[in-house]
Design a protein around this motif. Sequence first.
Motif, PDB file in Angstrom:
ATOM      1  N   ARG A 190     -12.000   3.202  -3.654  1.00 41.72           N
ATOM      2  CA  ARG A 190     -11.033   3.519  -4.781  1.00 41.72           C
ATOM      3  C   ARG A 190      -9.841   3.469  -4.658  1.00 41.72           C
ATOM      4  N   TYR A 191      -9.325   3.781  -3.305  1.00 38.43           N
ATOM      5  CA  TYR A 191      -7.867   3.800  -3.166  1.00 38.43           C
ATOM      6  C   TYR A 191      -7.414   2.421  -3.111  1.00 38.43           C
ATOM      7  N   ASP A 192      -8.238   1.295  -2.454  1.00 37.08           N
ATOM      8  CA  ASP A 192      -7.804  -0.125  -2.643  1.00 37.08           C
ATOM      9  C   ASP A 192      -7.865  -0.681  -4.098  1.00 37.08           C
ATOM     10  N   ARG A 193      -8.963  -0.194  -4.843  1.00 35.97           N
ATOM     11  CA  ARG A 193      -9.205  -0.640  -6.165  1.00 35.97           C
ATOM     12  C   ARG A 193      -8.253  -0.264  -7.331  1.00 35.97           C
ATOM     13  N   TYR A 194      -8.161   1.187  -7.328  1.00 39.15           N
ATOM     14  CA  TYR A 194      -7.583   1.668  -8.453  1.00 39.15           C
ATOM     15  C   TYR A 194      -5.987   2.123  -7.857  1.00 39.15           C
ATOM     16  N   VAL A 195      -5.484   2.249  -6.800  1.00 45.17           N
ATOM     17  CA  VAL A 195      -4.449   2.648  -6.310  1.00 45.17           C
ATOM     18  C   VAL A 195      -3.415   1.446  -5.720  1.00 45.17           C
ATOM     19  N   LYS A 226      -6.506  -7.355  -0.807  1.00 48.50           N
ATOM     20  CA  LYS A 226      -7.396  -6.936   0.533  1.00 48.50           C
ATOM     21  C   LYS A 226      -8.373  -7.992   0.903  1.00 48.50           C
ATOM     22  N   PHE A 227      -9.251  -8.502   0.118  1.00 48.10           N
ATOM     23  CA  PHE A 227     -10.380  -9.278   0.446  1.00 48.10           C
ATOM     24  C   PHE A 227     -10.005 -10.660   0.402  1.00 48.10           C
ATOM     25  N   GLN A 228     -10.729 -11.299   1.071  1.00 50.81           N
ATOM     26  CA  GLN A 228     -11.033 -12.770   0.835  1.00 50.81           C
ATOM     27  C   GLN A 228     -11.244 -13.283  -0.706  1.00 50.81           C
ATOM     28  N   MET A 229     -10.620 -14.498  -1.069  1.00 50.82           N
ATOM     29  CA  MET A 229     -10.937 -14.791  -2.522  1.00 50.82           C
ATOM     30  C   MET A 229     -12.005 -15.799  -2.040  1.00 50.82           C
ATOM     31  N   PRO A 257      -5.413 -25.948 -21.975  1.00 51.98           N
ATOM     32  CA  PRO A 257      -4.053 -26.425 -21.987  1.00 51.98           C
ATOM     33  C   PRO A 257      -3.802 -26.649 -20.458  1.00 51.98           C
ATOM     34  N   LYS A 258      -2.583 -27.572 -20.456  1.00 50.73           N
ATOM     35  CA  LYS A 258      -2.004 -28.001 -19.165  1.00 50.73           C
ATOM     36  C   LYS A 258      -1.300 -26.709 -18.512  1.00 50.73           C
ATOM     37  N   THR A 259      -1.751 -26.303 -17.376  1.00 50.45           N
ATOM     38  CA  THR A 259      -1.308 -25.097 -16.926  1.00 50.45           C
ATOM     39  C   THR A 259      -1.544 -25.154 -15.225  1.00 50.45           C
ATOM     40  N   ARG A 260      -0.443 -24.680 -14.527  1.00 53.62           N
ATOM     41  CA  ARG A 260      -0.772 -24.310 -13.147  1.00 53.62           C
ATOM     42  C   ARG A 260      -1.807 -23.184 -12.957  1.00 53.62           C
ATOM     43  N   LEU A 261      -2.440 -23.318 -11.865  1.00 54.98           N
ATOM     44  CA  LEU A 261      -3.450 -22.283 -11.716  1.00 54.98           C
ATOM     45  C   LEU A 261      -2.885 -21.661 -10.173  1.00 54.98           C
ATOM     46  N   TYR A 262      -3.016 -20.610 -10.368  1.00 57.06           N
ATOM     47  CA  TYR A 262      -2.526 -19.628  -9.077  1.00 57.06           C
ATOM     48  C   TYR A 262      -3.721 -18.810  -8.257  1.00 57.06           C
ATOM     49  N   CYS A 263      -3.809 -18.956  -7.166  1.00 61.94           N
ATOM     50  CA  CYS A 263      -5.041 -18.144  -6.416  1.00 61.94           C
ATOM     51  C   CYS A 263      -4.193 -17.146  -5.481  1.00 61.94           C
ATOM     52  N   ILE A 264      -4.145 -15.891  -5.832  1.00 62.41           N
ATOM     53  CA  ILE A 264      -3.250 -15.101  -5.249  1.00 62.41           C
ATOM     54  C   ILE A 264      -4.069 -14.026  -4.516  1.00 62.41           C
ATOM     55  N   ALA A 265      -3.978 -13.981  -3.064  1.00 62.58           N
ATOM     56  CA  ALA A 265      -4.866 -13.568  -2.405  1.00 62.58           C
ATOM     57  C   ALA A 265      -4.309 -13.552  -0.804  1.00 62.58           C
ATOM     58  N   PRO A 266      -4.712 -12.322  -0.055  1.00 63.14           N
ATOM     59  CA  PRO A 266      -4.146 -12.434   1.270  1.00 63.14           C
ATOM     60  C   PRO A 266      -5.048 -13.280   2.273  1.00 63.14           C
ATOM     61  N   ARG A 267      -6.265 -13.725   1.889  1.00 65.38           N
ATOM     62  CA  ARG A 267      -6.936 -14.932   2.398  1.00 65.38           C
ATOM     63  C   ARG A 267      -7.805 -15.666   1.294  1.00 65.38           C
ATOM     64  N   VAL A 268      -8.054 -16.869   1.584  1.00 70.09           N
ATOM     65  CA  VAL A 268      -9.107 -17.726   0.583  1.00 70.09           C
ATOM     66  C   VAL A 268      -9.853 -18.523   1.457  1.00 70.09           C
ATOM     67  N   SER A 289       0.919  -1.311   0.037  1.00 70.55           N
ATOM     68  CA  SER A 289       0.225  -0.107   0.166  1.00 70.55           C
ATOM     69  C   SER A 289       0.673   1.264   0.016  1.00 70.55           C
ATOM     70  N   VAL A 290       2.046   1.267   0.747  1.00 72.71           N
ATOM     71  CA  VAL A 290       2.871   2.314   1.109  1.00 72.71           C
ATOM     72  C   VAL A 290       3.543   2.496  -0.556  1.00 72.71           C
ATOM     73  N   HIS A 291       3.985   1.541  -0.867  1.00 71.97           N
ATOM     74  CA  HIS A 291       4.884   1.622  -2.409  1.00 71.97           C
ATOM     75  C   HIS A 291       3.725   2.161  -3.136  1.00 71.97           C
ATOM     76  N   ALA A 292       2.581   1.477  -3.406  1.00 75.12           N
ATOM     77  CA  ALA A 292       1.588   1.993  -4.493  1.00 75.12           C
ATOM     78  C   ALA A 292       1.523   3.567  -4.405  1.00 75.12           C
ATOM     79  N   LEU A 293       1.952   4.295  -3.566  1.00 75.10           N
ATOM     80  CA  LEU A 293       1.915   5.637  -3.401  1.00 75.10           C
ATOM     81  C   LEU A 293       3.172   6.219  -3.750  1.00 75.10           C
ATOM     82  N   LEU A 294       4.142   5.960  -3.024  1.00 71.75           N
ATOM     83  CA  LEU A 294       5.414   6.535  -3.255  1.00 71.75           C
ATOM     84  C   LEU A 294       6.360   5.723  -3.741  1.00 71.75           C
ATOM     85  N   GLY A 295       6.287   4.596  -4.181  1.00 69.29           N
ATOM     86  CA  GLY A 295       7.482   3.891  -4.715  1.00 69.29           C
ATOM     87  C   GLY A 295       8.616   3.774  -3.488  1.00 69.29           C
TER      88      GLY A 295
END
Length: 323
Positions: free
Chosen positions: A173-178, A236-239, A257-268, A21-27
């Motif tokens: 909007r901060y969470d979604r677009y920033v 931020k939210f649960q998948m 196709p034969k692929t791996r599947l990734y669920c990338i989230a803080p919580r699932v 979150s901090v890096h999304a604003l200031l790098g």
Amino acid sequence: MNELRESILSVGVADPETAVSVHALLGSDPALLARAGDLPQNRRETDAWVKSAFLRPEGPFLETAASAVADVLGEAPDKPTDDVLAAITTRPRTPYDLRAATGLSETDLDVLLPGLEAAGLIRADANPLEPDAPFWTMEHRLARFHYAMLAQHLPRWRRGYITEKLWRMTHARYDRYVCRPEFHRLAREWALNDPAAAQTTRLTVPDPRFRQLRTIELAVWSETGEPIALGTIRWKFQMVERQLKRLRYVRRLLGDPKTRLYCIAPRVEAAIAADPDPDLFVIGPAQLLRRGANEPANAPETASKGDLHPISRLVGASTRQVG
């Protein structure tokens, strides 16, 4: 070298979600960080820090973000520029999307987009299914914050009388677009650790049955142009399980196709964590920021170390919840 990961780690915030979150604003810009004061150290502190530093007239960054585009371009943006940047802030856009959203002609965009890219405001991300129609994405962090949070209500933010009310109206909007775009980019960078990966992208796939385009946030491609992994990302939210079902549906649209599947989230959801598919992996924010055992620590560490690179070592592991 995972450049974005190292940049996020260099901020020195221990909690992975807060660091993103901090890096999304200031790098990791030293000049901006020096003006930012004490950085938040957990998710509970982040909202108060954003309001005090970026959304109050006495804060150090409200006017910096408000003038970010003009500072880059050397003049106030005209309406076509404003329209294009506002559209790109809400989601990556192909040229076709931008023509529909802004009403600008193909000729207008052919002139405008390269100039904004050269200025460092936007970037063109590859679109393997349509190589001539890249996904135009916001690159400049403070400009992104301006269009996501400030532009619509800038006079009110500047007066500072109803900051709390405006925050309640716009904090999503901060969470979604920033923050979310930063997390997506981090996930795509992480996926490149697979030795077979040559490129990671966002992906839109035609769905003839419903006459729609289906989007997934992560596709990993080999050197020969074959998909080797597909992923869905939740910030931020649960998948929830329906997102995994959507991911599998998109894979079928691609010809299964034969692929791996990734669920990338803080919580699932429990159903995702318990899914028996050996090609499914649950990835958390800490894992995205974790260095491999053989990688040098060039910046402060925010996640416990672990040998997670290359990703191919995960295949066949006894557990799919890592991190």
